[in-house]
Design a protein around this motif. Structure first.
Motif, short mmCIF file in Angstrom:
data_model
loop_
_atom_site.label_atom_id
_atom_site.label_comp_id
_atom_site.label_asym_id
_atom_site.label_seq_id
_atom_site.Cartn_x
_atom_site.Cartn_y
_atom_site.Cartn_z
N PRO A 128 -13.18 -11.61 -4.97
CA PRO A 128 -12.14 -12.46 -5.38
C PRO A 128 -10.97 -12.10 -5.84
O PRO A 128 -10.63 -11.07 -6.37
N CYS A 129 -9.97 -13.31 -6.00
CA CYS A 129 -8.39 -12.77 -6.10
C CYS A 129 -8.43 -12.66 -7.95
O CYS A 129 -8.86 -13.19 -8.53
N PRO A 130 -8.35 -11.30 -7.99
CA PRO A 130 -8.50 -10.84 -9.54
C PRO A 130 -6.83 -11.47 -10.29
O PRO A 130 -5.95 -11.67 -9.72
N PRO A 131 -7.15 -11.84 -11.56
CA PRO A 131 -5.94 -12.03 -12.40
C PRO A 131 -4.84 -10.96 -12.67
O PRO A 131 -5.30 -9.83 -12.58
N GLY A 132 -3.61 -11.57 -12.06
CA GLY A 132 -2.42 -10.40 -12.39
C GLY A 132 -2.27 -9.86 -10.88
O GLY A 132 -1.23 -8.87 -11.06
N ALA A 133 -2.81 -10.30 -9.79
CA ALA A 133 -2.55 -9.71 -8.25
C ALA A 133 -1.20 -10.02 -8.01
O ALA A 133 -0.33 -9.31 -7.76
N ALA A 134 -0.95 -11.16 -8.19
CA ALA A 134 0.56 -11.64 -8.01
C ALA A 134 1.69 -11.12 -8.86
O ALA A 134 2.36 -10.45 -8.43
N ARG A 135 1.41 -10.77 -10.19
CA ARG A 135 2.17 -10.22 -11.08
C ARG A 135 2.48 -8.61 -10.63
O ARG A 135 3.40 -8.19 -10.46
N VAL A 162 1.66 -1.32 -2.73
CA VAL A 162 0.61 -1.66 -3.60
C VAL A 162 -0.81 -1.22 -3.17
O VAL A 162 -1.73 -0.74 -3.75
N ILE A 163 -0.77 -1.50 -1.63
CA ILE A 163 -2.21 -0.97 -1.17
C ILE A 163 -2.45 0.32 -1.03
O ILE A 163 -3.38 0.82 -1.13
N ALA A 164 -1.40 1.05 -0.65
CA ALA A 164 -1.14 2.65 -0.61
C ALA A 164 -1.62 3.10 -2.08
O ALA A 164 -2.39 4.04 -2.03
N ARG A 165 -0.96 2.29 -2.98
CA ARG A 165 -1.23 3.02 -4.39
C ARG A 165 -2.77 2.78 -4.99
O ARG A 165 -3.05 3.54 -5.86
N SER A 166 -3.25 1.64 -4.33
CA SER A 166 -4.63 1.47 -4.87
C SER A 166 -5.82 2.13 -4.00
O SER A 166 -7.01 1.72 -3.97
N ARG A 167 -5.26 3.13 -3.13
CA ARG A 167 -6.29 3.62 -2.40
C ARG A 167 -7.37 4.57 -3.13
O ARG A 167 -8.47 4.24 -2.71
N SER A 168 -6.98 4.80 -4.31
CA SER A 168 -8.20 5.67 -4.96
C SER A 168 -9.01 5.00 -5.58
O SER A 168 -10.25 5.15 -6.05
N SER A 169 -8.49 3.49 -5.97
CA SER A 169 -9.71 2.78 -6.57
C SER A 169 -10.38 1.78 -5.48
O SER A 169 -11.10 0.87 -5.88
N GLY A 170 -10.16 1.99 -4.30
CA GLY A 170 -10.83 1.26 -3.19
C GLY A 170 -10.48 0.26 -2.64
O GLY A 170 -10.99 -0.71 -2.07
N ARG A 171 -9.20 -0.19 -3.21
CA ARG A 171 -8.31 -1.33 -2.63
C ARG A 171 -9.37 -2.73 -2.89
O ARG A 171 -8.93 -3.55 -2.25
N LEU A 172 -9.68 -2.69 -4.29
CA LEU A 172 -10.39 -3.83 -4.48
C LEU A 172 -9.68 -5.19 -4.88
O LEU A 172 -10.14 -6.11 -4.49
N HIS A 173 -8.37 -4.78 -4.97
CA HIS A 173 -7.42 -6.02 -5.25
C HIS A 173 -6.79 -6.29 -3.95
O HIS A 173 -5.69 -7.29 -4.10
N ALA A 174 -6.86 -5.73 -2.73
CA ALA A 174 -5.88 -5.98 -1.71
C ALA A 174 -6.08 -7.39 -1.22
O ALA A 174 -4.86 -7.89 -0.93
N SER A 175 -7.04 -7.94 -1.24
CA SER A 175 -7.09 -9.37 -0.76
C SER A 175 -6.16 -10.44 -1.81
O SER A 175 -5.58 -11.22 -1.12
N GLY A 176 -6.28 -10.05 -2.96
CA GLY A 176 -5.53 -10.85 -3.77
C GLY A 176 -4.18 -10.58 -3.68
O GLY A 176 -3.08 -11.30 -3.47
N HIS A 177 -3.69 -9.20 -3.37
CA HIS A 177 -2.32 -8.93 -3.14
C HIS A 177 -1.77 -9.60 -1.75
O HIS A 177 -0.45 -9.94 -1.67
N VAL A 178 -2.49 -9.48 -0.76
CA VAL A 178 -2.20 -10.16 0.50
C VAL A 178 -1.91 -11.67 0.11
O VAL A 178 -0.96 -12.27 0.88
N ARG A 179 -2.77 -12.43 -0.47
CA ARG A 179 -2.75 -13.82 -0.54
C ARG A 179 -1.49 -13.86 -1.59
O ARG A 179 -0.69 -14.83 -1.22
N ALA A 180 -1.22 -13.24 -2.51
CA ALA A 180 -0.01 -13.49 -3.23
C ALA A 180 1.25 -13.28 -2.43
O ALA A 180 2.19 -13.76 -2.90
#
Length: 429
Positions: free
Chosen positions: A206-213, A77-95
């Protein structure tokens, strides 16, 4: 022919550049782990060595199951979010970390409260660090950096284990609990240092909604597959200890220790290649995916086949010279290991390609079939053949584990480990 050779060399050069760091860490880790086994087999009795090897194998198996493959999910998920600046990376790591930490803490506490075995209690205390460190180190690779994996997972952890276990052996303390504690301790600094590296690079959002999903929608089939894979990798040592005794488990562990060379070479290439495979398959770039797969396979064969051929030829002498006279009986195990690993490396990273293309369910089914084959053969052969029976069981499972995904990626995308590209109209998802 000349343009084909030139294209292949260009692909190899790219794969080599991407895989050098991973292979360096894999080589350092393999050497340190191998020396740790040598120290234990030479410095402790076969019963002590067998108990130590089976206990640590069981700990690693449980940790891998509880890890839920969250680390590879984060890489994806982090590699795929490279183009968007990995804005959701923190939420993904916590999830990813919250369920792994909770499960490992609960499992460790349950063992401590329900058993008086000192070895089990030592490893239970270390279980959360063992499980979580793997997740955090994997997450750093999603940012395209191999340095934390090489330095922490490839150098620091196995080297510290070698030094600490060696200190216990050289002190003459033939104690399985002390050996287990020395082996487990390095996971704590690895977890801390990897967390610090990751924290400096995660965006403060902040952890965005849907990061865990988003994370677990991709990862949950692999969570099951990761647990099955862990069972496949290490359960044979435990089965040998239970059905044939700790001494036979020590012989089996020593004879199969060279297996780690091929596994870590594959791991190093996989860690460097997987993010690029994910991008190529996500973008539908099948020619690039084919070249990455073939290049990595050729590197695996070039790097490992000479080792397996040499090991098969020298095993009767090598096992006694390295591990001691009590381990020469493992030569037949070495022959089975060498032949099986040559076949496995010739198949390349077929399962990694299958996973990168999104076919996690198929990967899980293949692993279940492999484990079922290996366990059935182990239960049938180990009571009468000991270590050799376990080697034959592992070989049967390994053949299934490699040939099924190889057939699947060839059928779906025309990918194969060697030869000229096969025209195929289907695009990657």
């Amino acid at each position: 022919m000349a343009p084909l050779i030139a294209a292949r060399l260009a692909g190899l050069t790219g794969a080599a550049r991407g895989g050098v760091a991973g292979l360096a860490g894999a080589g350092a880790g393999a050497a340190a782990q191998f020396l740790t086994v040598v120290l234990v087999t030479r410095g402790a009795g076969r019963e002590t060595a067998g108990l130590f090897f089976s206990a640590t194998a069981l700990c690693l198996t449980v940790a891998a199951v509880l890890r839920l493959d969250a680390g590879n999910g984060l890489v994806h998920v982090i590699a795929r979010s490279r183009s968007s600046g990995r804005l959701h990376a923190s939420g993904h790591v916590r999830a990813a970390l919250v369920p792994v930490a909770a499960l490992s803490l609960a499992a460790g506490a349950a063992v401590v409260l329900t058993t008086s075995d000192p070895v089990a209690r030592v490893l239970a205390v270390a279980l959360p660090a063992v499980a979580c460190s793997g997740v955090v180190v994997s997450a750093t690779r999603g940012f395209g950096s191999m340095r934390p994996t090489v330095l922490l997972d490839g150098v620091l952890q196995p080297t510290a284990q070698l030094l600490l276990v060696g200190a216990v052996v050289l002190a003459g303390r033939d104690s399985v609990p002390l050996l287990a504690a020395a082996w487990a301790l390095p996971y704590a600094p690895v977890l801390v240092l990897a967390s610090l590296w990751l924290r400096r690079r995660l965006p403060r959002t902040p952890c965005p909604p849907g990061a865990a999903r988003d994370l677990w929608r991709h990862t949950w089939p692999r969570s099951l597959a990761s647990g099955v894979q862990a069972v496949f990798q290490r359960l044979d040592v435990v089965i040998v200890a239970l059905l044939a005794g700790p001494a036979e488990a020590a012989v089996y562990t020593a004879a199969t220790r060279f297996k780690i060379v091929g596994q870590l070479a594959g791991q190093g290439l996989s860690q460097a290649t997987q993010p690029r495979l994910v991008r190529a398959l996500t973008e539908g770039d099948l020619p690039r995916a084919r070249e990455l797969y073939r290049s990595a396979t050729l590197w695996l064969v070039v790097l490992t086949w000479p080792i397996w051929l040499g090991y098969a030829a020298l095993a009767p002498w090598l096992l006694g010279a390295v591990f001691g006279d009590g381990y020469t009986g493992g030569a037949p195990v070495a022959f089975v290991l060498a032949a099986t690993m040559m076949l496995a490396t010739a198949c390349g990273m077929a399962d990694v390609v299958l996973i990168s293309a999104g076919h996690t369910g198929s990967s899980l089914a293949n692993l279940v079939a492999a484990v079922a084959t290996a366990v059935a053969l182990d239960l049938l052969l180990v009571p009468s053949m000991g270590a050799l029976g376990a080697a034959l069981g592992w070989a049967g499972g390994t053949v299934v584990k490699n040939l099924l995904p190889l057939w699947r990626i060839h059928r779906l995308y025309g990918l194969r480990p060697f030869g000229t590209p096969v025209p195929h109209t289907r695009r990657a998802p």
